[in-house]
Design an enzyme around this catalytic site. Structure first.
Site, PDB file in Angstrom:
ATOM      1  N   SER A 110      -1.619  -1.181  -4.080  1.00  0.00           N
ATOM      2  CA  SER A 110      -2.727  -0.251  -3.910  1.00  0.00           C
ATOM      3  C   SER A 110      -2.173   1.087  -3.453  1.00  0.00           C
ATOM      4  CB  SER A 110      -3.737  -0.782  -2.879  1.00  0.00           C
ATOM      5  OG  SER A 110      -4.384  -1.938  -3.355  1.00  0.00           O
ATOM      6  N   LYS A 151       0.861  -1.184   0.000  1.00  0.00           N
ATOM      7  CA  LYS A 151       0.000   0.000   0.000  1.00  0.00           C
ATOM      8  C   LYS A 151       0.891   1.225   0.000  1.00  0.00           C
ATOM      9  CE  LYS A 151      -4.125   1.937   0.315  1.00  0.00           C
ATOM     10  NZ  LYS A 151      -5.407   1.522  -0.212  1.00  0.00           N
TER      11      LYS A 151
END
Length: 390
Positions: free
Chosen positions: A253, A183
């Site tokens: 992400s 992330k």
């Protein structure tokens, strides 16, 4: 960087020195702040709060820049762990990767996967036979300045974090890594303005574009750490340009709720014990149902055309990356995902690919994330499955 330990300061593990073992719990949520299933596991003694080392989840937001369901879930998780561990939530936030993807379009079901580690490595742990059981390692980089998002500095930060996580997992060889989830932060209007005030220039002040650039940099960082790309800063020019360069095991992400690169490495190590195994396969396009079968095959499972009940019960978690083909066609047929001003293209692709994978598995609890730049073949993505050995 700090690997996740989550033990209160000065507290020694109470368990005997045994091989580490990974447990994976796939839990439902009634809303983005619902951690009742995890709290129940704590109350039952099924998991000790100090054993939680990472969380990957799917919330029901829009998956965009302004998707605050991810931050809501993270805040609730850290509050729960802080209360159980007696540690500040802000401290846990810097140590525990909580990687969330918004958007549960179609049949996708909101859920979260909790990774819990028990046991400790022993001096002779690596002497076990065979490739070993599923292992996990985590790392959180230093906060990434806005001017570094999507640039080589972020690539280097992610690569270093992946290597640290591999060391923490006891995975010495890149070929033993099955899957890497990252992330990354993005550039918001406020972060761009702060960077400008400090005399820095961001790659882009467009938040959506910065998320794509961050995902590209993250994929390159994982590929370099795993030896799939050379560590050459000149490759920065290839990001979001040369889509023939990609990582076969990276899922990246990006979001406003993080300020650092959070990394989870999953692979196999003889230092670990347990029944969990993992396999990952690239998807060549949004219709590549064969990639699902390819990911299941090394785990001893066969979908014909859907998994049987016994095999489905072995599946512990599923992670998918997908991307609307930027050329506007899928196997020669025109698609309209990129031209729809009513529904974002990423929402289209999550619903379409999520339905396909769920149909094969007979289960809607699938982590499906759009934005697969350099994560699998262009216009495709990847499928990764964790399952218990037969």
């Amino acid at each position: 960087m700090n690997a996740s330990t989550l033990l209160p300061p000065g507290t020694a593990p109470t368990q005997a020195a045994t091989r580490p073992r990974l447990a994976v719990h796939r839990l439902p949520m009634a809303h983005p702040g619902d951690l009742s299933a995890l709290a129940a596991l704590f109350d039952e003694g099924a998991i000790e709060p100090a054993q939680v080392v990472a969380v990957i989840g799917k919330t029901e937001g829009n998956g965009g820049v302004n998707d605050f369901t991810r931050g809501y879930f993270t805040q609730t998780l850290m509050s729960l762990l802080a209360a159980r561990l007696g540690r500040p939530a802000a401290e846990l936030l810097r140590e525990l990767p909580c990687i969330l993807s918004g958007g549960t379009e179609g049949v996708l079901s909101p859920h979260y996967v909790v990774f819990a580690r028990s046991g400790r490595p022993t001096a002779d742990a690596a002497a076990g036979p065979g490739p070993g059981a599923l292992a996990i390692g985590t790392a959180v980089s230093a906060p990434l300045p806005a001017q570094h998002v999507g640039r080589w500095a972020q690539v280097a930060s992610v690569a270093a974090a992946v290597r640290e996580a591999m060391r923490g997992a006891g995975i010495a060889r890149a070929e033993d890594v099955a899957f890497v989830q990252v992330k990354c932060p993005c550039v918001t209007a406020a972060r761009a303005q702060a960077a400008a005030a400090a005399g820095h220039t961001v790659l882009t002040a467009d938040s959506g574009r910065s998320m794509a650039a961050a995902r590209a940099a993250g994929a390159f960082g994982v590929a370099i750490a795993l030896g799939e790309l050379p560590d050459d800063p000149a490759l920065e020019a290839a990001m979001l340009v040369d889509f023939e360069r990609f990582c076969r095991r990276a899922s990246i992400s990006s979001g406003v709720e993080v300020e650092a690169n959070e990394v989870i490495v999953l692979g196999h190590s003889a230092a670990w014990e347990g029944t969990l195994r993992m396999a990952c396969a690239p998807m060549r396009d949004a219709l590549d149902i064969g990639a699902v079968a390819e990911a299941l095959r090394p785990l001893g499972m066969n979908a014909a055309p859907q998994l049987g009940a016994a095999d489905a019960a072995r599946v512990a978690a599923v992670f998918v990356k997908c991307e609307p083909d930027r050329r506007g066609h899928v196997r020669g047929a025109r698609h309209t995902m990129l031209d729809d001003t009513d529904i974002n293209a990423q929402r289209h692709i999550r619903g379409a690919v999520g339905g396909m994978v769920a149909g094969v598995l007979g289960d809607a609890r699938i982590f499906v994330s759009g934005g697969a730049e350099h994560q699998g073949p262009d216009g495709g993505g990847l499928v990764a499955v964790i399952a218990h050995a037969a």
